[in-house]
Design an enzyme around this catalytic site. Sequence first.
Site, PDB file in Angstrom:
ATOM      1  N   ARG A 119       0.806  -1.242   0.000  1.00 30.52           N
ATOM      2  CA  ARG A 119       0.000   0.000   0.000  1.00 30.52           C
ATOM      3  C   ARG A 119       0.833   1.283   0.000  1.00 30.52           C
ATOM      4  O   ARG A 119       0.435   2.287   0.571  1.00 30.52           O
ATOM      5  CB  ARG A 119      -0.997   0.030   1.165  1.00 30.52           C
ATOM      6  CG  ARG A 119      -2.016  -1.091   1.145  1.00 30.52           C
ATOM      7  CD  ARG A 119      -2.935  -1.049  -0.077  1.00 30.52           C
ATOM      8  NE  ARG A 119      -3.687  -2.293  -0.129  1.00 30.52           N
ATOM      9  CZ  ARG A 119      -3.264  -3.404  -0.760  1.00 30.52           C
ATOM     10  NH1 ARG A 119      -2.135  -3.403  -1.456  1.00 30.52           N
ATOM     11  NH2 ARG A 119      -3.988  -4.492  -0.755  1.00 30.52           N
ATOM     12  N   SER A 161     -10.224   0.441   3.890  1.00 29.95           N
ATOM     13  CA  SER A 161      -9.519   0.123   5.138  1.00 29.95           C
ATOM     14  C   SER A 161      -8.859   1.379   5.684  1.00 29.95           C
ATOM     15  O   SER A 161      -8.101   2.045   4.974  1.00 29.95           O
ATOM     16  CB  SER A 161      -8.445  -0.931   4.883  1.00 29.95           C
ATOM     17  OG  SER A 161      -9.041  -2.115   4.408  1.00 29.95           O
ATOM     18  N   GLU A 231      -3.793   3.701   6.488  1.00 33.08           N
ATOM     19  CA  GLU A 231      -3.730   3.486   5.035  1.00 33.08           C
ATOM     20  C   GLU A 231      -4.318   4.709   4.340  1.00 33.08           C
ATOM     21  O   GLU A 231      -3.831   5.145   3.298  1.00 33.08           O
ATOM     22  CB  GLU A 231      -4.512   2.219   4.637  1.00 33.08           C
ATOM     23  CG  GLU A 231      -4.487   1.973   3.144  1.00 33.08           C
ATOM     24  CD  GLU A 231      -5.074   0.623   2.729  1.00 33.08           C
ATOM     25  OE1 GLU A 231      -4.920  -0.366   3.472  1.00 33.08           O
ATOM     26  OE2 GLU A 231      -5.695   0.582   1.651  1.00 33.08           O
TER      27      GLU A 231
HETATM   28  C1  LIG Z   1     -15.307   0.739  -0.375  1.00 28.28           C
HETATM   29  C2  LIG Z   1     -13.821   0.845  -0.608  1.00 28.28           C
HETATM   30  C3  LIG Z   1     -13.077  -0.319  -0.796  1.00 28.28           C
HETATM   31  C4  LIG Z   1     -11.706  -0.241  -1.021  1.00 28.28           C
HETATM   32  N1  LIG Z   1     -10.998  -1.397  -1.196  1.00 28.28           N
HETATM   33  C5  LIG Z   1      -9.671  -1.337  -1.440  1.00 28.28           C
HETATM   34  C6  LIG Z   1      -8.922  -2.537  -1.658  1.00 28.28           C
HETATM   35  O1  LIG Z   1      -9.441  -3.643  -1.662  1.00 28.28           O
HETATM   36  N2  LIG Z   1      -7.584  -2.413  -1.903  1.00 28.28           N
HETATM   37  C7  LIG Z   1      -6.957  -1.211  -1.917  1.00 28.28           C
HETATM   38  O2  LIG Z   1      -5.738  -1.176  -2.154  1.00 28.28           O
HETATM   39  N3  LIG Z   1      -7.642  -0.056  -1.712  1.00 28.28           N
HETATM   40  C8  LIG Z   1      -8.973  -0.096  -1.469  1.00 28.28           C
HETATM   41  N4  LIG Z   1      -9.682   1.056  -1.254  1.00 28.28           N
HETATM   42  C9  LIG Z   1      -8.959   2.347  -1.261  1.00 28.28           C
HETATM   43  C10 LIG Z   1      -8.970   3.038  -2.647  1.00 28.28           C
HETATM   44  O3  LIG Z   1      -9.911   2.434  -3.485  1.00 28.28           O
HETATM   45  C11 LIG Z   1      -7.588   2.945  -3.312  1.00 28.28           C
HETATM   46  O4  LIG Z   1      -6.587   3.490  -2.481  1.00 28.28           O
HETATM   47  C12 LIG Z   1      -7.579   3.683  -4.650  1.00 28.28           C
HETATM   48  O5  LIG Z   1      -6.405   3.342  -5.340  1.00 28.28           O
HETATM   49  C13 LIG Z   1      -7.676   5.193  -4.455  1.00 28.28           C
HETATM   50  O6  LIG Z   1      -7.751   5.789  -5.731  1.00 28.28           O
HETATM   51  P1  LIG Z   1      -8.216   7.308  -5.886  1.00 28.28           P
HETATM   52  O7  LIG Z   1      -8.090   7.679  -7.321  1.00 28.28           O
HETATM   53  O8  LIG Z   1      -9.529   7.530  -5.257  1.00 28.28           O
HETATM   54  O9  LIG Z   1      -7.058   8.059  -5.070  1.00 28.28           O
HETATM   55  P2  LIG Z   1      -7.181   9.230  -3.983  1.00 28.28           P
HETATM   56  O10 LIG Z   1      -7.903   8.721  -2.787  1.00 28.28           O
HETATM   57  O11 LIG Z   1      -7.703  10.468  -4.615  1.00 28.28           O
HETATM   58  O12 LIG Z   1      -5.636   9.461  -3.637  1.00 28.28           O
HETATM   59  C14 LIG Z   1      -4.880   8.462  -2.968  1.00 28.28           C
HETATM   60  C15 LIG Z   1      -3.405   8.865  -3.040  1.00 28.28           C
HETATM   61  O13 LIG Z   1      -2.974   8.762  -4.401  1.00 28.28           O
HETATM   62  C16 LIG Z   1      -2.329   9.965  -4.791  1.00 28.28           C
HETATM   63  N5  LIG Z   1      -2.561  10.143  -6.230  1.00 28.28           N
HETATM   64  C17 LIG Z   1      -3.752  10.078  -6.872  1.00 28.28           C
HETATM   65  N6  LIG Z   1      -3.564  10.266  -8.191  1.00 28.28           N
HETATM   66  C18 LIG Z   1      -2.233  10.450  -8.370  1.00 28.28           C
HETATM   67  C19 LIG Z   1      -1.421  10.696  -9.518  1.00 28.28           C
HETATM   68  N7  LIG Z   1      -1.937  10.799 -10.750  1.00 28.28           N
HETATM   69  N8  LIG Z   1      -0.087  10.849  -9.331  1.00 28.28           N
HETATM   70  C20 LIG Z   1       0.463  10.749  -8.086  1.00 28.28           C
HETATM   71  N9  LIG Z   1      -0.254  10.527  -6.967  1.00 28.28           N
HETATM   72  C21 LIG Z   1      -1.586  10.374  -7.113  1.00 28.28           C
HETATM   73  C22 LIG Z   1      -2.963  11.059  -3.935  1.00 28.28           C
HETATM   74  O14 LIG Z   1      -2.111  12.176  -3.821  1.00 28.28           O
HETATM   75  C23 LIG Z   1      -3.147  10.306  -2.610  1.00 28.28           C
HETATM   76  O15 LIG Z   1      -1.935  10.328  -1.866  1.00 28.28           O
HETATM   77  C24 LIG Z   1     -11.052   1.018  -1.043  1.00 28.28           C
HETATM   78  C25 LIG Z   1     -11.815   2.196  -0.878  1.00 28.28           C
HETATM   79  C26 LIG Z   1     -13.182   2.109  -0.662  1.00 28.28           C
HETATM   80  C27 LIG Z   1     -13.959   3.384  -0.499  1.00 28.28           C
END
Ligand SMILES: Cc1cc2nc3c(=O)[nH]c(=O)nc-3n(C[C@H](O)[C@H](O)[C@H](O)COP(=O)(O)OP(=O)(O)OC[C@H]3O[C@@H](n4cnc5c(N)ncnc54)[C@H](O)[C@@H]3O)c2cc1C
Length: 235
Positions: A119, A161, A231
């Site tokens: 992660r 999480s 996380e």
């Molecule tokens: C119901 C639910 C279930 C989930 N299950 C999982 C799971 O099973 N496994 C898991 O790993 N995660 C899980 N997550 C967490 C989430 O889905 C992941 O972390 C996902 O990758 C976040 O993507 P996002 O685009 O929303 O990123 P954001 O939440 O917007 O950002 C997360 C991080 O990524 C960085 N970031 C985003 N885009 C870029 C970019 N282009 N360049 C550099 N940095 C960037 C941001 O600065 C931040 O630090 C879950 C979330 C929810 C709500």
Amino acid sequence: MIEEGDEIPEDSYLIGGANNLLVSPHPPSLMMLSKDFSTITQEANMLTIGAAMPTGRIVSYARKHDIAGFEFCAKLPGTLGGMLAMNAGVKAYEIFNILHSIKINGRWVLAQDIEHGYRFAKLKGIATHARFEVGHGFSQKLLDDLLALRTNQPHEPSAGSAFKNPEGDYAGRLIEAVGLKGRQQGQMQWSPVHANFLVNLGGGTYEDAKSLIDLAKKEVKNKFGITLKEEIKIL
Ligand SMILES: Cc1cc2nc3c(=O)[nH]c(=O)nc-3n(C[C@H](O)[C@H](O)[C@H](O)COP(=O)(O)OP(=O)(O)OC[C@H]3O[C@@H](n4cnc5c(N)ncnc54)[C@H](O)[C@@H]3O)c2cc1C
């Protein structure tokens, strides 16, 4: 909003789909990639995907073109950029396992040259695109098996999480063991369904969420000597 060709401001925090964030009332200034970065192109056996591409659309593309490797992204909410920065995944499946390279601040960097682990990935900049070597054979069975693992997840809004699993243990088990499963503060709650999910019952505030996070860290440290690490990203 960052568009193709724009200078990227250095004093702002880039968000993807904001699925892994807890945002305080005083966050840094925020920026997002525009739809210019929501692209998929395929040349020979190399797939290039824009970082603003939602994960669900990547899975749809993989299914349609019978490509292996992206099954675990189903129901993992967010954009490719968020997945790369978090090295998001399910069980043994993580985005870095299938990644060839990332374009960071305009320069292609090989996955093997980027420090990453459970992660986290030290991108040290803004990812705009990533490349994947295409494997043949989308597995609906694998996708279904991974989705079945999600039946113990709550349906209320959450950021997934809240804590990373400490080595050899589960954050949810520890939160439950200190009696916090189901604990509510205002409209935020450690879910009675899965204790590592901080759910919003409607109108929950940042302060409520932060106090439950701090409480869980304190109780787990006192009882087990384990320091839980978030996380989710707190802005
Ligand atoms: C119901 C639910 C279930 C989930 N299950 C999982 C799971 O099973 N496994 C898991 O790993 N995660 C899980 N997550 C967490 C989430 O889905 C992941 O972390 C996902 O990758 C976040 O993507 P996002 O685009 O929303 O990123 P954001 O939440 O917007 O950002 C997360 C991080 O990524 C960085 N970031 C985003 N885009 C870029 C970019 N282009 N360049 C550099 N940095 C960037 C941001 O600065 C931040 O630090 C879950 C979330 C929810 C709500």
